[in-house]
Design a protein around this motif. Structure first.
Motif, PDB file in Angstrom:
ATOM      1  N   ASN A 103       0.878  -1.040  -0.162  1.00  0.00           N
ATOM      2  CA  ASN A 103       0.037   0.110  -0.027  1.00  0.00           C
ATOM      3  C   ASN A 103       0.880   1.160  -0.190  1.00  0.00           C
ATOM      4  O   ASN A 103       2.068   1.084   0.070  1.00  0.00           O
ATOM      5  CB  ASN A 103      -0.944   0.187   1.074  1.00  0.00           C
ATOM      6  N   HIS A 104       0.265   2.519   0.140  1.00  0.00           N
ATOM      7  CA  HIS A 104       1.071   3.472  -0.216  1.00  0.00           C
ATOM      8  C   HIS A 104       2.118   3.721   1.157  1.00  0.00           C
ATOM      9  O   HIS A 104       3.000   4.364   0.691  1.00  0.00           O
ATOM     10  CB  HIS A 104       0.199   4.860  -0.049  1.00  0.00           C
ATOM     11  N   TYR A 105       1.807   3.114   2.192  1.00  0.00           N
ATOM     12  CA  TYR A 105       2.502   3.321   3.424  1.00  0.00           C
ATOM     13  C   TYR A 105       3.590   2.450   3.714  1.00  0.00           C
ATOM     14  O   TYR A 105       4.345   2.594   4.425  1.00  0.00           O
ATOM     15  CB  TYR A 105       1.772   3.904   4.589  1.00  0.00           C
ATOM     16  N   LYS A 106       3.229   1.164   3.504  1.00  0.00           N
ATOM     17  CA  LYS A 106       4.033   0.157   4.018  1.00  0.00           C
ATOM     18  C   LYS A 106       3.890  -1.014   2.943  1.00  0.00           C
ATOM     19  O   LYS A 106       2.912  -1.413   2.219  1.00  0.00           O
ATOM     20  CB  LYS A 106       3.555  -0.401   5.289  1.00  0.00           C
ATOM     21  N   SER A 107       4.948  -1.885   2.769  1.00  0.00           N
ATOM     22  CA  SER A 107       4.823  -3.233   1.959  1.00  0.00           C
ATOM     23  C   SER A 107       5.823  -4.166   2.542  1.00  0.00           C
ATOM     24  O   SER A 107       6.679  -4.049   3.357  1.00  0.00           O
ATOM     25  CB  SER A 107       5.450  -2.888   0.485  1.00  0.00           C
ATOM     26  N   TYR A 108       5.330  -5.486   2.381  1.00  0.00           N
ATOM     27  CA  TYR A 108       6.081  -6.674   2.799  1.00  0.00           C
ATOM     28  C   TYR A 108       5.934  -7.880   2.080  1.00  0.00           C
ATOM     29  O   TYR A 108       5.040  -8.017   1.295  1.00  0.00           O
ATOM     30  CB  TYR A 108       5.569  -7.000   4.500  1.00  0.00           C
ATOM     31  N   GLN A 109       6.900  -8.683   2.105  1.00  0.00           N
ATOM     32  CA  GLN A 109       6.807  -9.949   1.337  1.00  0.00           C
ATOM     33  C   GLN A 109       7.001 -10.788   2.344  1.00  0.00           C
ATOM     34  O   GLN A 109       8.114 -11.100   3.047  1.00  0.00           O
ATOM     35  CB  GLN A 109       7.942  -9.762   0.089  1.00  0.00           C
ATOM     36  N   LEU A 110       6.211 -12.065   1.953  1.00  0.00           N
ATOM     37  CA  LEU A 110       6.298 -13.230   2.915  1.00  0.00           C
ATOM     38  C   LEU A 110       6.442 -14.325   1.817  1.00  0.00           C
ATOM     39  O   LEU A 110       5.778 -14.997   1.162  1.00  0.00           O
ATOM     40  CB  LEU A 110       5.039 -13.468   3.712  1.00  0.00           C
ATOM     41  N   ALA A 111       7.678 -15.031   2.000  1.00  0.00           N
ATOM     42  CA  ALA A 111       8.119 -16.421   1.163  1.00  0.00           C
ATOM     43  C   ALA A 111       7.394 -17.591   1.796  1.00  0.00           C
ATOM     44  O   ALA A 111       6.955 -17.621   2.938  1.00  0.00           O
ATOM     45  CB  ALA A 111       9.600 -16.569   1.323  1.00  0.00           C
ATOM     46  N   TRP A 112       6.934 -18.479   0.735  1.00  0.00           N
ATOM     47  CA  TRP A 112       6.131 -19.625   1.024  1.00  0.00           C
ATOM     48  C   TRP A 112       7.054 -20.462   2.088  1.00  0.00           C
ATOM     49  O   TRP A 112       6.299 -21.102   3.058  1.00  0.00           O
ATOM     50  CB  TRP A 112       5.899 -20.340  -0.046  1.00  0.00           C
ATOM     51  N   GLN A 113       8.202 -20.498   1.997  1.00  0.00           N
ATOM     52  CA  GLN A 113       9.160 -21.369   2.706  1.00  0.00           C
ATOM     53  C   GLN A 113       9.168 -20.767   4.248  1.00  0.00           C
ATOM     54  O   GLN A 113       9.311 -21.346   5.340  1.00  0.00           O
ATOM     55  CB  GLN A 113      10.557 -21.611   2.513  1.00  0.00           C
ATOM     56  N   ASP A 114       8.868 -19.479   4.608  1.00  0.00           N
ATOM     57  CA  ASP A 114       8.844 -18.819   5.837  1.00  0.00           C
ATOM     58  C   ASP A 114       7.606 -19.121   6.622  1.00  0.00           C
ATOM     59  O   ASP A 114       7.342 -18.780   7.715  1.00  0.00           O
ATOM     60  CB  ASP A 114       8.963 -17.213   5.706  1.00  0.00           C
ATOM     61  N   ILE A 115       6.532 -19.587   5.888  1.00  0.00           N
ATOM     62  CA  ILE A 115       5.171 -19.857   6.406  1.00  0.00           C
ATOM     63  C   ILE A 115       4.974 -21.140   7.082  1.00  0.00           C
ATOM     64  O   ILE A 115       5.470 -22.002   6.585  1.00  0.00           O
ATOM     65  CB  ILE A 115       4.003 -19.574   5.303  1.00  0.00           C
ATOM     66  N   THR A 116       4.823 -20.846   8.356  1.00  0.00           N
ATOM     67  CA  THR A 116       4.794 -22.119   9.280  1.00  0.00           C
ATOM     68  C   THR A 116       3.405 -22.725   9.401  1.00  0.00           C
ATOM     69  O   THR A 116       3.186 -23.987   9.604  1.00  0.00           O
ATOM     70  CB  THR A 116       5.238 -21.796  10.777  1.00  0.00           C
ATOM     71  N   ASP A 117       2.210 -21.954   9.031  1.00  0.00           N
ATOM     72  CA  ASP A 117       1.053 -22.701   9.223  1.00  0.00           C
ATOM     73  C   ASP A 117       0.018 -21.645   8.686  1.00  0.00           C
ATOM     74  O   ASP A 117       0.128 -20.340   8.733  1.00  0.00           O
ATOM     75  CB  ASP A 117       0.543 -22.819  10.771  1.00  0.00           C
ATOM     76  N   VAL A 118      -1.129 -22.148   7.976  1.00  0.00           N
ATOM     77  CA  VAL A 118      -2.167 -21.671   7.405  1.00  0.00           C
ATOM     78  C   VAL A 118      -3.220 -22.292   8.148  1.00  0.00           C
ATOM     79  O   VAL A 118      -3.662 -23.289   8.120  1.00  0.00           O
ATOM     80  CB  VAL A 118      -2.301 -21.832   5.892  1.00  0.00           C
TER      81      VAL A 118
END
Length: 155
Positions: A103-118
């Motif tokens: 968004n205009h104020y912040k951005s982030y990226q989360l890689a699939w290998q960093d995800i521990t649980d959905v």
């Protein structure tokens, strides 16, 4: 393969985010140990040390902790509404690398290998990694996107 969707950070979204995340957070229960400790020390100060000011102060801190727990939902949503990102539009992108939020104020990226649980909740998804959780509402996701997220997260 890549999917993209947008949503607005508004009050209903923040309420949904809080309500769906709370059962999985550490703040779902009051801090019983702290409350018992404060009240015990307060009573000890009043009756054991005859220091009424200190005892009353400690008991009032325990009462304040109870009030803070009771009003945690409106307090959290109010803090989010006062943030500069409130009201802005967020673009979520799901691709083979991971999840990107911009968004205009912040951005982030989360890689699939960093995800521990959905975790699937009644109204959305909680994406957990080792540091925190991110909530995504099902209202902005298609069935294709849900299948893609579940497939990628379990690989």
């Amino acid at each position: 393969m890549s999917f993209s969707t947008t949503y607005t950070l508004d009050k209903p979204y923040f309420y949904e985010c809080f309500d769906e995340s709370l059962p999985y957070s550490k703040r779902a229960q009051p801090k019983y140990f702290l409350l018992v400790l404060l009240v015990s020390l307060g009573l000890f100060s009043i009756y054991g040390l005859a220091d009424h000011y200190l005892g009353t102060f400690l008991i009032m801190v325990a009462v304040l902790e109870c009030v803070a727990f009771y009003y945690r939902r409106p307090w959290w949503v109010t803090r989010q509404m006062f943030s500069r990102a409130s009201g802005s539009e967020v673009t979520l992108t799901f691709d083979d690398e991971g999840i990107k939020s911009v968004n205009h104020y912040k951005s982030y990226q989360l890689a699939w290998q960093d995800i521990t649980d959905v975790i699937e909740t009644p109204q959305g998804l909680l994406i957990k990694n080792k540091n925190n959780m991110q909530y995504i509402s099902k209202q902005i996701l298609t069935d294709e996107m849900l299948d893609f997220i579940n497939k990628k997260a379990t690989q």
